[in-house]
Write a protein that holds these residues in place. Structure first.
Motif, short mmCIF file in Angstrom:
data_model
loop_
_atom_site.label_atom_id
_atom_site.label_comp_id
_atom_site.label_asym_id
_atom_site.label_seq_id
_atom_site.Cartn_x
_atom_site.Cartn_y
_atom_site.Cartn_z
N GLY B 34 0.48 10.65 6.57
CA GLY B 34 -0.31 11.86 6.34
C GLY B 34 -1.32 12.15 7.42
N HIS B 35 -2.41 12.74 7.01
CA HIS B 35 -3.45 13.13 7.94
C HIS B 35 -4.80 12.81 7.32
CE1 HIS B 35 0.08 15.61 8.79
NE2 HIS B 35 -0.30 15.56 10.04
N PRO B 36 -5.09 11.52 7.25
CA PRO B 36 -6.30 11.08 6.55
C PRO B 36 -7.58 11.46 7.29
CG PRO B 36 -5.31 9.25 7.71
CD PRO B 36 -4.35 10.38 7.83
N PHE B 82 -7.14 12.56 11.16
CA PHE B 82 -6.56 11.72 12.19
C PHE B 82 -5.07 11.66 11.98
CE2 PHE B 82 -10.96 10.70 11.64
CZ PHE B 82 -11.43 10.55 12.93
N ASP B 83 -4.35 12.01 13.02
CA ASP B 83 -2.90 12.13 12.92
C ASP B 83 -2.19 11.03 13.70
OD1 ASP B 83 -0.33 12.97 12.63
OD2 ASP B 83 -0.74 15.06 13.14
N PRO B 84 -1.50 10.15 12.97
CA PRO B 84 -0.77 9.07 13.63
C PRO B 84 0.49 9.59 14.32
CG PRO B 84 -0.42 8.98 11.26
CD PRO B 84 -1.42 10.07 11.50
N ASN B 85 0.85 10.81 14.01
CA ASN B 85 2.04 11.39 14.62
C ASN B 85 1.63 12.09 15.91
OD1 ASN B 85 4.29 12.79 15.38
ND2 ASN B 85 4.60 13.79 13.40
N ILE B 86 2.04 11.51 17.05
CA ILE B 86 1.64 12.12 18.32
C ILE B 86 2.77 12.90 18.95
CG2 ILE B 86 -0.25 10.55 18.84
CD1 ILE B 86 1.64 8.88 20.46
N ASP B 88 5.08 16.20 19.55
CA ASP B 88 4.68 17.58 19.71
C ASP B 88 5.02 18.33 18.42
OD1 ASP B 88 4.05 20.08 20.52
OD2 ASP B 88 5.57 20.22 22.11
N HIS B 89 4.03 18.52 17.62
CA HIS B 89 4.29 19.19 16.35
C HIS B 89 3.07 19.99 15.90
CE1 HIS B 89 2.01 15.72 14.97
NE2 HIS B 89 1.87 16.30 13.79
N HIS B 90 3.26 20.73 14.83
CA HIS B 90 2.17 21.58 14.34
C HIS B 90 1.98 21.37 12.85
CE1 HIS B 90 1.90 23.39 18.29
NE2 HIS B 90 3.22 23.37 18.31
N HIS B 91 1.15 22.20 12.23
CA HIS B 91 0.83 21.92 10.83
C HIS B 91 0.84 23.09 9.86
CE1 HIS B 91 -0.83 18.53 13.17
NE2 HIS B 91 -0.32 17.82 12.18
N LEU B 92 1.26 22.74 8.66
CA LEU B 92 1.17 23.67 7.55
C LEU B 92 -0.09 23.30 6.79
CD1 LEU B 92 4.81 23.45 6.06
CD2 LEU B 92 3.94 25.01 7.81
N ARG B 101 0.69 19.35 6.27
CA ARG B 101 2.00 18.74 6.49
C ARG B 101 2.50 19.01 7.90
NH1 ARG B 101 6.18 21.13 2.81
NH2 ARG B 101 7.26 21.36 4.80
N ASP B 102 3.24 18.08 8.42
CA ASP B 102 3.80 18.26 9.76
C ASP B 102 4.92 19.27 9.75
OD1 ASP B 102 2.14 16.41 10.84
OD2 ASP B 102 3.61 14.79 10.93
N VAL B 103 5.06 19.91 10.88
CA VAL B 103 6.14 20.87 11.01
C VAL B 103 6.52 20.93 12.49
CG1 VAL B 103 4.96 23.07 11.50
CG2 VAL B 103 6.79 22.98 9.83
#
Ligand SMILES: [Mn+2]
Ligand SMILES: [Mn+2]
Ligand SMILES: [Zn+2]
Ligand SMILES: [Zn+2]
Lengths: 170, 170
Positions: B34-36, B82-86, B88-92, B101-103
């Motif tokens: 997630g994005h804690p 803080f986003d553990p996903n580095i 290239d993505h964006h968010h809903l 959420r990642d998108v």
DNA sequence: CTGCGAATTAGCAACCTGTGAAAACTGTCT
DNA sequence: AGACAGTTTTCACAGGTTGCTAATTCGCAG
């Protein structure tokens, strides 16, 4: 944003009073081409009307935004910015000076989004982070000149070289 | 985000010590989908290691982000996420429950930007604001059932109907 | 194993942005 | 002019994040 006269009418029509404070803010925002924060607008407003309170600035701005006359934007710089431009547009944000500029983007509707998965998109906001021209220039200069590799000097001349581009991107 | 073992190596290589606190945070973030916020991560960390301080969580997270192992994102909900996903993505971002959420978006590079005018874009962040499925559903329900147009009833049954979707978009 | 310097903690203070509440005030309508 | 509802002001305060200090612990290079 609409002209002060129209806002005046709209406010009265909504049962809201038109006070001198509000009129001033109508005018300041209408004339504003940038993206002021509440604080910066407060500062300008204070010059014209000493005694106006920051609370009133917030109040009026949020009123305007809930009436759709203003957009709230958050570029991640801490304070919310108030945008008198309610066209469909996006923003350039300078990573160096923090300046914000309008930008019109075509094709944002045709973005291919995976796994939308039931999520219904209402609005899309796009921020382009980068360097504005003045900042890019000073950066290039300081990087070609950069770091004299520590030559002589007894006490490392404290490099207070935080170049200050003083540009007008508001 | 890299695996704990790799982060351990990277920290040591940078002259940073690898403490149990940091290892715990490496693990928690690595496993995190997630994005804690700092606070929520602190809360989870506290379960595993009572006594860990919020200050240390901030410290470690900003260390990780300045090492490029983590992304800081601001969806305008107050606290930094803080986003553990580095990738290239964006968010809903759900306007109702605040979930993120990642998108993955294709075509974001081909956005036609007018008046770039010397500004050099480094990164582009896109936020899609809208409603996630659970929220949209409860909203539809409450709008079809909605407002019985005030029939009889002596005291308007206080509509404490702020539907709480309890979804998992973190 | 030891020692040094880094890291953590606790307990604050400070900063910034923004909101809540109460009391004094004033625009607007009649 | 007078009444009333909407406003302004002030002050307090909350949330998020960083800064500081002192005391203690601890990682890890040698
Ligand atoms: Mn704008
Ligand atoms: Mn993400
Ligand atoms: Zn700049
Ligand atoms: Zn939702």
């Amino acid at each position: 944003m609409k002209a002060p006269a129209e806002l005046t009418a709209k406010f009265r029509a909504s049962g809201l009073k038109v006070t001198p404070q509000r009129q001033l803010l109508f005018r300041l925002m209408h004339e504003n081409k940038g993206h002021p924060t509440a604080e910066s607008l407060f500062s300008v407003a204070s010059d014209h009307m000493p005694g106006i309170s920051l609370r009133t600035v917030y109040q009026t701005l949020t009123d305007l935004s809930s009436m759709g006359e203003l957009r709230l934007i958050d570029v991640g710089s801490g304070a919310t910015r108030f945008d008198p431009n309610i066209d469909d547009h996006h923003h350039l944000v300078c990573q160096s000076c923090g300046g914000v500029r309008d930008v019109y983007v075509s094709g944002s509707g045709q973005l291919d989004v995976n796994e939308l998965d039931g999520f219904s998109v209402d609005t899309t906001t796009i921020l382009f982070h980068g360097l504005c021209t003045p900042c890019r220039v000073t950066q290039e200069v300081s990087s070609t000149v950069a770091e004299p590799l520590v030559r002589i000097s007894k006490s490392n001349t404290s490099s207070k070289n935080t170049t200050n581009p003083k540009e007008r991107m508001s």
